[in-house]
Design an enzyme around this catalytic site. Structure first.
Site, short mmCIF file in Angstrom:
data_model
loop_
_atom_site.label_atom_id
_atom_site.label_comp_id
_atom_site.label_asym_id
_atom_site.label_seq_id
_atom_site.Cartn_x
_atom_site.Cartn_y
_atom_site.Cartn_z
N HIS A 11 42.82 40.79 58.10
CA HIS A 11 43.65 39.73 57.52
C HIS A 11 45.03 39.71 58.19
CE1 HIS A 11 45.00 37.15 54.05
NE2 HIS A 11 46.18 37.68 54.37
N GLU A 12 45.67 40.87 58.21
CA GLU A 12 47.02 40.93 58.78
C GLU A 12 46.98 40.70 60.29
OE1 GLU A 12 49.26 40.64 56.73
OE2 GLU A 12 48.23 41.34 54.93
N HIS A 24 47.05 37.06 60.85
CA HIS A 24 48.45 36.59 60.83
C HIS A 24 49.13 36.97 62.15
CE1 HIS A 24 48.86 35.17 56.74
NE2 HIS A 24 48.54 36.33 56.18
N GLU A 27 48.05 31.41 56.37
CA GLU A 27 46.96 32.02 55.61
C GLU A 27 45.60 31.58 56.16
OE1 GLU A 27 47.86 34.24 53.53
OE2 GLU A 27 46.13 34.65 52.25
#
Lengths: 503, 503
Positions: B266-267, B270, B297
């Site tokens: 997830h990070e 980003h 997101e």
């Protein structure tokens, strides 16, 4: 505006300035620890922005006006924290506003190129590549001194940047006496009947275990890990970021114990000073700041040498070291180990020098940069002059300029006047330690029992808590009854090396 | 001053502002990773100083004047990077200058106390302690919306802070349709014949090995560790500090694989967005910045879910995971593992929710905060309303407010209008991925072979390189041919969970 209102306003501005510079300190620490490699150019831009924001805020004419008002008021009188703040802020304000912007830019630009030229010259051990840049830098340093203004010789103006209020007159005799004593001492050591076995500390020392040991020692010294950290970097340093945040950095050599061990104690000594400054009360003001590089260095050197290289210290810690580093130290005696960490021998490179020869390296540089600035020495003559002095002080011939006059980064970076602070630190450390030993009850016994907080408290009370209330030499007089003096260091060394080398 | 000169001057100021904010980002990262505990209050003061310095620089009337000049010039015309910069700077400048200082201070003060009250209320699961603070915060948020000004309802003004240009009108129908589809899907999953064995991912997973695995996955995704880092923190996040410096943070649970694995992906998602933004060219300007929280997101969720929770991804990585985590995964099949990481079940806590129920948590909050702001819901009625909606959407009763309306920090922190961006991200991620799948050659096959750079390049070309040139909904139209749409996400989920649960 009343004097008190002016003072409050000045305090507010200084706190803002210091918050910006403390942010700079975080970014700088990050650059030397965790920043991804590709972030380097951007980081320079960030640092430049913070630095110019802080500079602009502090050199605002409003600050000058507030200071002028205050200087006329009762707040500037007497020996008070307020008057010390006003005195030192005026000193800093004048210095920061005296340099023309063009000169500052010229210095930044030239030293950036000089640094590159120096790095290449050192790599190829070819002084001729650096010579024109050294000439340019010296010329700019002369202009800088002229812009600052000075009494006596130009060197005073530059020395003041690193050691506020110190002058050549204050130090030259002490330095010359120290030099002569050291040359004699070195000769005695060379001719001594006993010679330590240095190889003891040049065996495999597991890095993870070195880290545990270093942290244990720092903890015993009183370094507060709740408001501090120890990290790894290439060129160790200490940074007092702000209230509750002091960070030290070290480096580990898997095949030598000294680097990280004494490096950690050295930086932790700086760290204790930062932690002991009254930042809670005075953050942003001179009263929360260290006095000078010399006094800062006196703290680091005392913990590194007077404590860390002392026999009583190892009476407590050697058994622990033996348990940790069984293979390398298991069959070594305390005396052998004590000798090994105190081995003295002339060598080319300053940063690798032992406690006894270190100051000779500095004194040589001090004499030379002073002569360069005064025009008594031409840049072209630097290698010859270096090598002949080196032979005289150390008794050995310099084999190449990369082992001689090209070894240090300082001149290429425009850091002229900086070197003496290393030796000032060593001199002060001996003077302070001598006094602590007189005033504290059985200091050696405390060390033997692993108790170091007594010394730390003494340093806090005598030095740390005062911030910049007193300048270095005055502080030294207040504490020891006399100003800068070479004798305590010489006495300490003669005794210590006499014991170890048997003369 | 010519238009070009105005533009250059504006660019210069914006770069300075961004350098200050990027320093803030370093200090904030440091606070969440390595800062010594005792440094916390001082750090808040540093951050406050940097933030006010940046704000003051950007809201200088000079910036407004430059923008006004530029808006009259050709540079503001057409679909160019320059016109996008002018448009978005105007938008930001107006928002930042519209809030009265007193209101900003009141919000800061109130949310600080509201946060404390919330933390205590949550701990004791006692809404009555938080109720008066919620009322105060909502009142301040209404004042904030009024100060900004808005069309339609006040909520639009707040939503715009996080999702520039988005309005309730744009999202409400899509959100309502999504909600109904998800309620139906949840029911199907509950009644399904097959149920995965979730316990597979709730076994011991060595943290050091998790770290190696997470880094390998991030590397395969194209996360550049030369200009990035992965560290550990309590609440994972990603920070794009600046050129060549993007950092992601995760946390490890020694008894559950999902947290760190999907958290890291997830990070890193980003992070890839931050790394793909044209910062070299436009640093400081909107063209170098992410469009909105929703688009950010969409990137993280795509890598976490559409990639990381897909079968083809694990066809490549599962054998590696099995070799690393032999004890926990050695006798598990790919299908069993795939089921376990995609286990769906209604639960109270949003941050622990699975991919399918997550949006229901968000939609509930969106509906409630909108009603609070419009005055259709009274703070006192929040627990009752929350619990009845929760029962309707999730089919379970909330047992206590700490598992219900007190679980999230957002409202106490004044973050009203923020929640929808999570679901916008999920919706956009499905729309973008759907399109990537159409345009790229055999995307599933690429995943099966461990090739993820094709997708990253597509995202760079379609999204990252454009910075804020287009707003979210427009970008979505340019890429997929239609604006925000719930159908791709619903289709994706129905297919995926149909396969896993056998309906």
């Amino acid at each position: 505006m009343s004097a008190q209102e002016s003072y409050n306003e000045l305090t507010r501005i200084c706190r803002e300035v210091a918050l910006i510079y403390s942010s700079y300190a975080v970014l700088s620490w990050d650059q030397h620890t965790y920043m991804p490699p590709a972030g380097i150019s951007f980081r320079a831009e960030q640092l430049g922005m913070l630095s110019s924001t802080g500079h602009k805020k502090f050199t605002d004419p409003k600050v000058g006006d507030l200071l002028s008002n205050l200087e006329q008021s009762d707040l500037a009188k007497g020996d008070t924290p307020e008057s010390a703040n006003i005195r030192e802020l005026r000193h800093a304000y004048d210095k920061q506003t005296k340099l023309p912007t063009e000169l500052v830019e010229e210095i930044t630009k030239t030293t950036s190129m000089a640094h590159e030229a120096w790095a290449k010259a050192r790599k190829e051990s070819d002084f001729s590549q650096f010579e024109p840049w050294l000439a340019k830098v010296i010329n700019l340093m002369q202009q800088k001194a002229d812009a600052y203004g000075f009494e006596g010789e130009r060197y005073n103006a530059l020395l003041d940047d690193y050691e506020t209020g110190a002058t050549v007159t204050d130090v030259e005799n002490v330095f010359a006496s120290l030099r002569d004593e050291l040359v004699t001492l070195l000769q005695k050591i060379k001719d001594a009947p006993k010679q330590p076995d240095k190889s003891i500390v040049e065996r495999p020392y597991d890095v993870k275990l070195q880290e545990i040991f270093g942290k244990s020692v720092a903890l015993a010294m009183g370094f507060d890990f709740d408001s501090g950290r120890l990290d790894i970097t290439t060129h160790p340093f200490c940074t007092g970021i702000g209230i509750g945040d002091t960070r030290i950095l070290t480096r580990y050599n898997p095949n030598r114990l000294n680097d990280a061990l004494f490096g950690t104690m050295h930086e932790a000594g700086h760290g204790l000073y930062e932690m002991g400054l009254p930042k809670d009360k005075y953050f942003g003001l001179p009263m929360s700041q260290s006095i000078s590089l010399g006094i800062h260095e006196s703290q680091s050197r005392m913990w590194e040498n007077q404590v860390g290289r002392s026999k009583p210290f190892w009476e407590y810690f050697f058994p622990q070291a033996q348990r940790l580093f069984r293979d390398s130290l298991g069959s070594v005696t305390l005396d052998e180990f004590y000798g090994a960490i105190n081995d003295v021998r002339p060598s080319y490179i300053r940063v690798e020098a032992d406690e006894a020869t270190y100051n000779l390296h500095i004194l040589l540089r001090f004499e030379m940069e002073r002569a360069l600035l005064n025009g008594d020495l031409k840049p072209a003559d630097v290698p010859g002059e270096w090598n002949s002095r080196f032979k005289k002080y150390f008794g050995i011939e310099v084999d190449k300029d990369s082992n001689g006059c090209l070894q240090d980064v300082h001149w290429s970076a425009g850091l002229v006047g900086y070197f003496p602070t290393y030796t000032l630190g060593n001199l002060y450390s001996a003077q302070f330690f001598n006094q602590a030993d007189k005033e504290l009850d059985d200091l050696e016994g405390q060390f033997r029992r692993g108790e170091y907080l007594g010394l730390r408290e003494w340093l806090r009370e005598k030095i740390h808590q005062h911030g910049q209330r007193y300048r270095a030499n005055d502080l030294c007089k207040r504490i020891t009854g006399s100003g800068l003096d070479h004798k305590p260091l010489v006495t300490y060394m003669n005794k210590k090396y006499g014991d170890i080398y048997g003369f």
